[in-house]
Design a protein around this motif. Structure first.
Motif, PDB file in Angstrom:
ATOM      1  N   ARG A   1       0.855  -1.187   0.000  1.00 22.22           N
ATOM      2  CA  ARG A   1       0.000   0.000   0.000  1.00 22.22           C
ATOM      3  C   ARG A   1       0.882   1.225   0.000  1.00 22.22           C
ATOM      4  O   ARG A   1       1.968   1.225   0.554  1.00 22.22           O
ATOM      5  N   ALA A   2       0.415   2.282  -0.615  1.00 20.66           N
ATOM      6  CA  ALA A   2       1.155   3.540  -0.612  1.00 20.66           C
ATOM      7  C   ALA A   2       1.072   4.141   0.791  1.00 20.66           C
ATOM      8  O   ALA A   2      -0.012   4.374   1.311  1.00 20.66           O
ATOM      9  N   LEU A   3       2.226   4.357   1.410  1.00 17.03           N
ATOM     10  CA  LEU A   3       2.266   4.914   2.753  1.00 17.03           C
ATOM     11  C   LEU A   3       2.800   6.336   2.700  1.00 17.03           C
ATOM     12  O   LEU A   3       3.662   6.657   1.894  1.00 17.03           O
ATOM     13  N   SER A   4       2.300   7.183   3.594  1.00 18.92           N
ATOM     14  CA  SER A   4       2.811   8.546   3.673  1.00 18.92           C
ATOM     15  C   SER A   4       4.186   8.524   4.325  1.00 18.92           C
ATOM     16  O   SER A   4       4.567   7.561   4.991  1.00 18.92           O
ATOM     17  N   ALA A   5       4.958   9.589   4.149  1.00 20.01           N
ATOM     18  CA  ALA A   5       6.325   9.650   4.663  1.00 20.01           C
ATOM     19  C   ALA A   5       6.373   9.465   6.175  1.00 20.01           C
ATOM     20  O   ALA A   5       7.256   8.790   6.691  1.00 20.01           O
ATOM     21  N   ASP A   6       5.414  10.032   6.912  1.00 22.83           N
ATOM     22  CA  ASP A   6       5.436   9.885   8.369  1.00 22.83           C
ATOM     23  C   ASP A   6       5.127   8.457   8.811  1.00 22.83           C
ATOM     24  O   ASP A   6       5.553   8.028   9.872  1.00 22.83           O
ATOM     25  N   ARG A   7       4.437   7.684   8.004  1.00 23.60           N
ATOM     26  CA  ARG A   7       4.171   6.268   8.323  1.00 23.60           C
ATOM     27  C   ARG A   7       5.381   5.409   7.984  1.00 23.60           C
ATOM     28  O   ARG A   7       5.640   4.405   8.632  1.00 23.60           O
ATOM     29  N   ILE A   8       6.127   5.785   6.952  1.00 27.55           N
ATOM     30  CA  ILE A   8       7.314   5.028   6.560  1.00 27.55           C
ATOM     31  C   ILE A   8       8.451   5.283   7.541  1.00 27.55           C
ATOM     32  O   ILE A   8       9.137   4.364   7.962  1.00 27.55           O
ATOM     33  N   MET A   9       8.671   6.538   7.906  1.00 31.93           N
ATOM     34  CA  MET A   9       9.791   6.932   8.767  1.00 31.93           C
ATOM     35  C   MET A   9       9.432   6.690  10.227  1.00 31.93           C
ATOM     36  O   MET A   9       9.261   7.612  11.007  1.00 31.93           O
ATOM     37  N   ASP A  10       9.361   5.439  10.619  1.00 34.96           N
ATOM     38  CA  ASP A  10       8.971   5.052  11.971  1.00 34.96           C
ATOM     39  C   ASP A  10      10.212   4.970  12.862  1.00 34.96           C
ATOM     40  O   ASP A  10      11.077   4.116  12.668  1.00 34.96           O
ATOM     41  N   GLU A  11      10.300   5.870  13.837  1.00 35.12           N
ATOM     42  CA  GLU A  11      11.463   5.920  14.728  1.00 35.12           C
ATOM     43  C   GLU A  11      11.665   4.602  15.476  1.00 35.12           C
ATOM     44  O   GLU A  11      12.803   4.164  15.683  1.00 35.12           O
ATOM     45  N   LYS A  12      10.588   3.956  15.857  1.00 34.62           N
ATOM     46  CA  LYS A  12      10.688   2.683  16.598  1.00 34.62           C
ATOM     47  C   LYS A  12      11.400   1.622  15.753  1.00 34.62           C
ATOM     48  O   LYS A  12      12.262   0.899  16.244  1.00 34.62           O
ATOM     49  N   ILE A  13      11.057   1.541  14.483  1.00 38.02           N
ATOM     50  CA  ILE A  13      11.692   0.556  13.600  1.00 38.02           C
ATOM     51  C   ILE A  13      13.170   0.894  13.413  1.00 38.02           C
ATOM     52  O   ILE A  13      14.023   0.006  13.470  1.00 38.02           O
ATOM     53  N   PHE A  14      13.498   2.184  13.232  1.00 37.35           N
ATOM     54  CA  PHE A  14      14.892   2.575  13.099  1.00 37.35           C
ATOM     55  C   PHE A  14      15.689   2.192  14.349  1.00 37.35           C
ATOM     56  O   PHE A  14      16.810   1.711  14.274  1.00 37.35           O
ATOM     57  N   ARG A  15      15.106   2.397  15.525  1.00 39.53           N
ATOM     58  CA  ARG A  15      15.786   2.030  16.774  1.00 39.53           C
ATOM     59  C   ARG A  15      16.018   0.518  16.844  1.00 39.53           C
ATOM     60  O   ARG A  15      17.090   0.066  17.275  1.00 39.53           O
ATOM     61  N   GLU A  16      15.028  -0.265  16.450  1.00 41.23           N
ATOM     62  CA  GLU A  16      15.174  -1.724  16.456  1.00 41.23           C
ATOM     63  C   GLU A  16      16.264  -2.166  15.481  1.00 41.23           C
ATOM     64  O   GLU A  16      17.070  -3.044  15.797  1.00 41.23           O
ATOM     65  N   LEU A  17      16.289  -1.560  14.298  1.00 37.66           N
ATOM     66  CA  LEU A  17      17.308  -1.896  13.303  1.00 37.66           C
ATOM     67  C   LEU A  17      18.696  -1.504  13.794  1.00 37.66           C
ATOM     68  O   LEU A  17      19.663  -2.258  13.609  1.00 37.66           O
ATOM     69  N   LEU A  18      18.810  -0.350  14.437  1.00 40.63           N
ATOM     70  CA  LEU A  18      20.096   0.082  14.970  1.00 40.63           C
ATOM     71  C   LEU A  18      20.578  -0.880  16.048  1.00 40.63           C
ATOM     72  O   LEU A  18      21.743  -1.265  16.066  1.00 40.63           O
ATOM     73  N   SER A  19      19.687  -1.294  16.910  1.00 39.89           N
ATOM     74  CA  SER A  19      20.040  -2.248  17.961  1.00 39.89           C
ATOM     75  C   SER A  19      20.512  -3.573  17.358  1.00 39.89           C
ATOM     76  O   SER A  19      21.514  -4.151  17.796  1.00 39.89           O
ATOM     77  N   GLU A  20      19.804  -4.037  16.339  1.00 43.53           N
ATOM     78  CA  GLU A  20      20.167  -5.286  15.655  1.00 43.53           C
ATOM     79  C   GLU A  20      21.554  -5.183  15.031  1.00 43.53           C
ATOM     80  O   GLU A  20      22.399  -6.068  15.202  1.00 43.53           O
ATOM     81  N   ALA A  21      21.809  -4.097  14.318  1.00 44.28           N
ATOM     82  CA  ALA A  21      23.107  -3.922  13.656  1.00 44.28           C
ATOM     83  C   ALA A  21      24.222  -3.732  14.681  1.00 44.28           C
ATOM     84  O   ALA A  21      25.305  -4.304  14.546  1.00 44.28           O
ATOM     85  N   PHE A  22      23.975  -2.948  15.728  1.00 50.78           N
ATOM     86  CA  PHE A  22      24.985  -2.691  16.743  1.00 50.78           C
ATOM     87  C   PHE A  22      25.380  -3.972  17.475  1.00 50.78           C
ATOM     88  O   PHE A  22      26.551  -4.180  17.785  1.00 50.78           O
TER      89      PHE A  22
END
Length: 77
Positions: free
Chosen positions: A26-47
């Protein structure tokens, strides 16, 4: 298409973590795509892959879906 976090450690090794939004297709708006929670989870995974090594550089990004992309290109040899 997906959110991406890249981490470069002090010894110049590089790892990345990537995740597609849960509402894919589905087409998502920029604020729905740029989810801070997901970025934090990805950073934790990579770190965590660094096993305590110092971090040199952190990169965050978004991969966009190409509406024109429908098939893989074939190169003639």
């Amino acid at each position: 298409r997906s959110l991406v976090v890249k981490v470069k450690f002090a010894d110049f090794t590089l790892t990345s973590a990537e995740r597609a939004p849960s509402e894919q297709g589905r087409a998502l708006s920029a604020d729905r795509i740029m989810d801070e929670k997901i970025f934090r989870e990805l950073l934790s995974e990579a770190f965590s892959r660094g096993e305590g090594r110092a971090v040199r550089l952190i990169g965050v990004g978004v991969r966009f879906m190409d509406p024109e992309e429908t098939s893989q290109l074939q190169l003639e040899l």
